[in-house]
Structure formats: structure tokens, C-alpha cells
Design an enzyme around this catalytic site. Structure first.
Site, PDB file in Angstrom:
ATOM      1  N   ARG A 245       0.895  -1.153   0.026  1.00 33.66           N
ATOM      2  CA  ARG A 245      -0.103   0.031  -0.098  1.00 33.66           C
ATOM      3  C   ARG A 245       0.801   1.249  -0.280  1.00 33.66           C
ATOM      4  NH1 ARG A 245      -3.366  -2.747  -1.622  1.00 33.66           N
ATOM      5  NH2 ARG A 245      -5.398  -3.206  -0.852  1.00 33.66           N
ATOM      6  N   GLU A 274      -3.844   7.217  -4.642  1.00 36.93           N
ATOM      7  CA  GLU A 274      -4.075   6.619  -5.985  1.00 36.93           C
ATOM      8  C   GLU A 274      -5.663   7.048  -6.279  1.00 36.93           C
ATOM      9  OE1 GLU A 274      -3.857   2.370  -5.990  1.00 36.93           O
ATOM     10  OE2 GLU A 274      -1.852   2.100  -5.281  1.00 36.93           O
ATOM     11  N   HIS A 292      -0.471  -0.020  -9.921  1.00 38.94           N
ATOM     12  CA  HIS A 292      -1.229  -0.904  -9.163  1.00 38.94           C
ATOM     13  C   HIS A 292      -1.993  -2.129  -9.847  1.00 38.94           C
ATOM     14  CE1 HIS A 292      -3.654  -1.431  -4.841  1.00 38.94           C
ATOM     15  NE2 HIS A 292      -3.103  -2.557  -5.238  1.00 38.94           N
TER      16      HIS A 292
END
Length: 334
Positions: A245, A274, A292
């Protein structure tokens, strides 16, 4: 048996038939394929999801409902006892608040291990070779551009912060490249699970790793676990890889470390805000960046959906989750 309905938030890509088969154990199937938080809360308050015993939600559905925090948990049907989440990370679910309301939560840690570890190794090798500069140059018709020698993984020390399923899968792959593996967890693994890796303190991990891979969950205690004080302890020229993360790292501090050379290169698949990426990271030619995509394979996405549905079925039939989140599982085992 009392009414035990199931709710699907968002859409399924690979397991539509399997979801529909849940009707064999659930009293009713509800779906919320699109909308927004205000609309979802309105429907909850109107009682449209009353009787829902277990629900399926994923990170991709977060734009529909927002985080599962106190505000949302307050309006969810009182019948809800299980949240089955599609994703290894679940920082958008307030597990503590869920526990207080008697709601159990599951995630998909097993299904994501291999694909995420593959991307971690991809980023590590790309960072070791500082591949971004050469990749960008050849795309721009400049052949090698600002070409510079990279580094071999062999004999480098890989430090893994978070030696769970993904971390262990990264370690297994890295050993094939001749790397020395050390790790830090909240507690040391049994020797039978270490697979030759060495357990070290957090401080020693920072000071002695040539490459540092982040493979731990994001929660209030781990947010910005890597910031300026931690970078200061690291070797000059360290390489950072993050497939967990984004908020585990203070991105502003990482940008400074990349620009100063303290961090030689970084390989990142995740970011603090994000889909926004810190402008400084975009400016750094010594950063290998991916959007991601750690679990973005057909096989892994199907496996993740199936595992969520298995948790959902187990919850309805047996009032038990297969892959309950560790905060709740560990507390139940005390």
C-alpha cells in the site's frame, strides 16, 4: 433458519455463475452494481437490504460506497454479520468498528500471493538495472539515452518487511537469484516457515538491507512506517520496492531520498493517493512505476473472486470465514 440474504456490491467479471449459485444457500440475492455513497446509504436507510447476512465487496467497489467506516456501518442492515472483501489489503474497512458491531471480515490473502510476488520481483529487477531511463530512451528514439550500469541481485541482501504469504513468495523467488533473505515481522515465524530467511529487528532490517521490499498491511500503526527517520538509517544507495500500500511510505520523504541518491532507485506499484501520483515521483528517472497491477492476471482475479464467494458461502452456511482478517482471527484465538 432465519433469513440469510447476500449482497453483491459492484460487479463480477469471472464468477457470475458461481455468484448465482449462492442462491442455493442464501434466502435472497441482492445486488448494488452502480451508484454512489449517498445513494447506497439512502437505500440502506429505506430497508432495501434488510435481511442481508453477508455481503461481497471489493476495492473496485469503493467508489460506490466509500470506506466502510462508522458512518456506513451505522446504516447497514442490523442483520449483517459478515463482510467478505475482495483484496489482500482492506484498509478501507474499519475492522475495529466492525468488531464492535459483531461483524466479521475476510480478505483474499492466499489468492494474491504469487501474482503480487511476481510484480515485486519485476520491480526489483527493474530498479536494480535502473531500467526506466533506458526504457524511456529507446521509446524516444534515443537508443540507450542516459545509460548507466545497474546492479546484480546475486549476493545482495533483500530485507522483507512483512513476511506473510506475499513476503514469503517474494523470498522464494529472490533466493533463485542468489539473494540473502532477512525479514522483520511483529513476531518471528516458526523456523519451519522461515525457509532459510533470517529474522532481524526493524532497525537492523533498515540498516543492513541492500533492497527493502514492503509486504505488510496498511493500518494506523503502519502508515508512513517508512519516512525520513527510516531512510536516514538505511544504506546509501538502497533500493525500495513497494507492492503493498502506498501510504506505508511517506512519498515526500521518498522523493527527497531519490533525488539525493540516498535511495538509488525505487520500484512502486502503489501510491499514497491513488490514482494520483506524487509529482516528484514522476520527475524521478530513478523510479520504476506501475499503476497498481500486482494482481492483474486472469488467473489471480478469478481465484480472488472465488475465494470471496467461498467465504460468503461458509458465512451463510456455517457462520465462519475461511480467510478472516488477522486482527479478528488472532483476537478470537487468545
Amino acid at each position: 433458519m432465519p433469513e440469510r440474504a447476500a449482497l453483491l456490491i459492484g460487479k463480477l467479471v469471472h464468477t457470475r455463475k458461481e455468484w448465482e449459485s449462492i442462491s442455493q444457500v442464501a434466502s435472497k440475492l441482492h445486488e448494488y452494481p452502480e451508484g454512489d455513497r449517498a445513494d447506497f446509504i439512502k437505500k440502506c436507510k429505506a430497508g432495501e437490504f434488510d435481511g442481508v447476512f453477508a455481503l461481497y465487496r471489493s476495492n473496485d467497489s469503493n467508489p460506490l460506497t466509500g470506506d466502510f467506516n462508522d458512518e456506513l456501518l451505522e446504516v447497514l442492515p442490523k442483520s449483517l454479520k459478515f463482510i467478505c472483501h475482495n483484496g489482500a489489503g482492506y484498509n478501507n474497512i474499519d475492522v475495529t468498528a466492525c468488531s464492535k458491531r459483531g461483524i466479521q471480515v475476510s480478505s483474499t490473502p492466499i489468492a494474491v500471493n504469487d501474482a503480487t510476488a511476481d510484480v515485486a520481483i519485476f520491480l526489483m529487477l527493474g530498479a536494480l538495472r535502473n531500467i526506466h531511463q533506458s526504457y524511456s530512451a529507446v521509446r524516444g528514439g534515443k537508443w540507450r539515452g542516459k545509460f548507466a550500469l545497474g546492479h546484480d541481485p546475486k549476493n545482495k541482501t533483500l530485507g522483507i518487511l512483512g513476511m506473510g504469504g506475499i513476503g514469503s513468495a517474494v523470498a522464494t523467488r529472490a533466493k533463485a537469484f542468489g539473494m540473502k533473505i532477512q525479514y522483520h515481522n511483529r513476531r518471528q515465524l516458526p523456523s519451519s516457515e522461515e525457509n532459510g530467511a533470517t529474522y532481524v529487528t526493524f532497525e537492523e532490517l533498515l540498516k543492513t538491507s541492500d533492497v527493502l521490499s514492503l509486504n505488510l498491511a496498511l493500518n494506523p500503526k503502519t502508515k508512513h512506517i517508512i519516512g525520513k527517520p527510516e531512510f536516514d538509517q538505511m544504506k546509501d544507495g538502497v533500493i525500495i520496492v513497494n507492492t503493498a500500500r502506498g501510504a506505508l511510505i511517506d512519498e515526500a520523504a521518498l522523493v527527497d531520498a531519490l533525488k539525493s541518491g540516498k535511495v538509488w532507485t525505487a520500484g512502486l506499484d502503489v501510491f499514497e493517493e491513488e490514482p494520483e501520483i506524487h509529482p516528484g515521483l514522476l520527475e524521478c528517472e530513478n523510479a520504476v512505476l506501475l499503476p497498481h497491477v500486482g494482481t492483474a492476471t486472469f488467473e489471480t482475479q478469478r481465484d480472488m473472486e472465488l475465494l470471496v464467494l467461498e467465504n460468503l458461502t461458509s458465512a451463510i452456511e456455517h457462520e465462519k470465514l475461511i480467510t478472516q482478517v488477522p486482527e479478528q482471527r488472532e483476537k478470537a484465538n487468545l
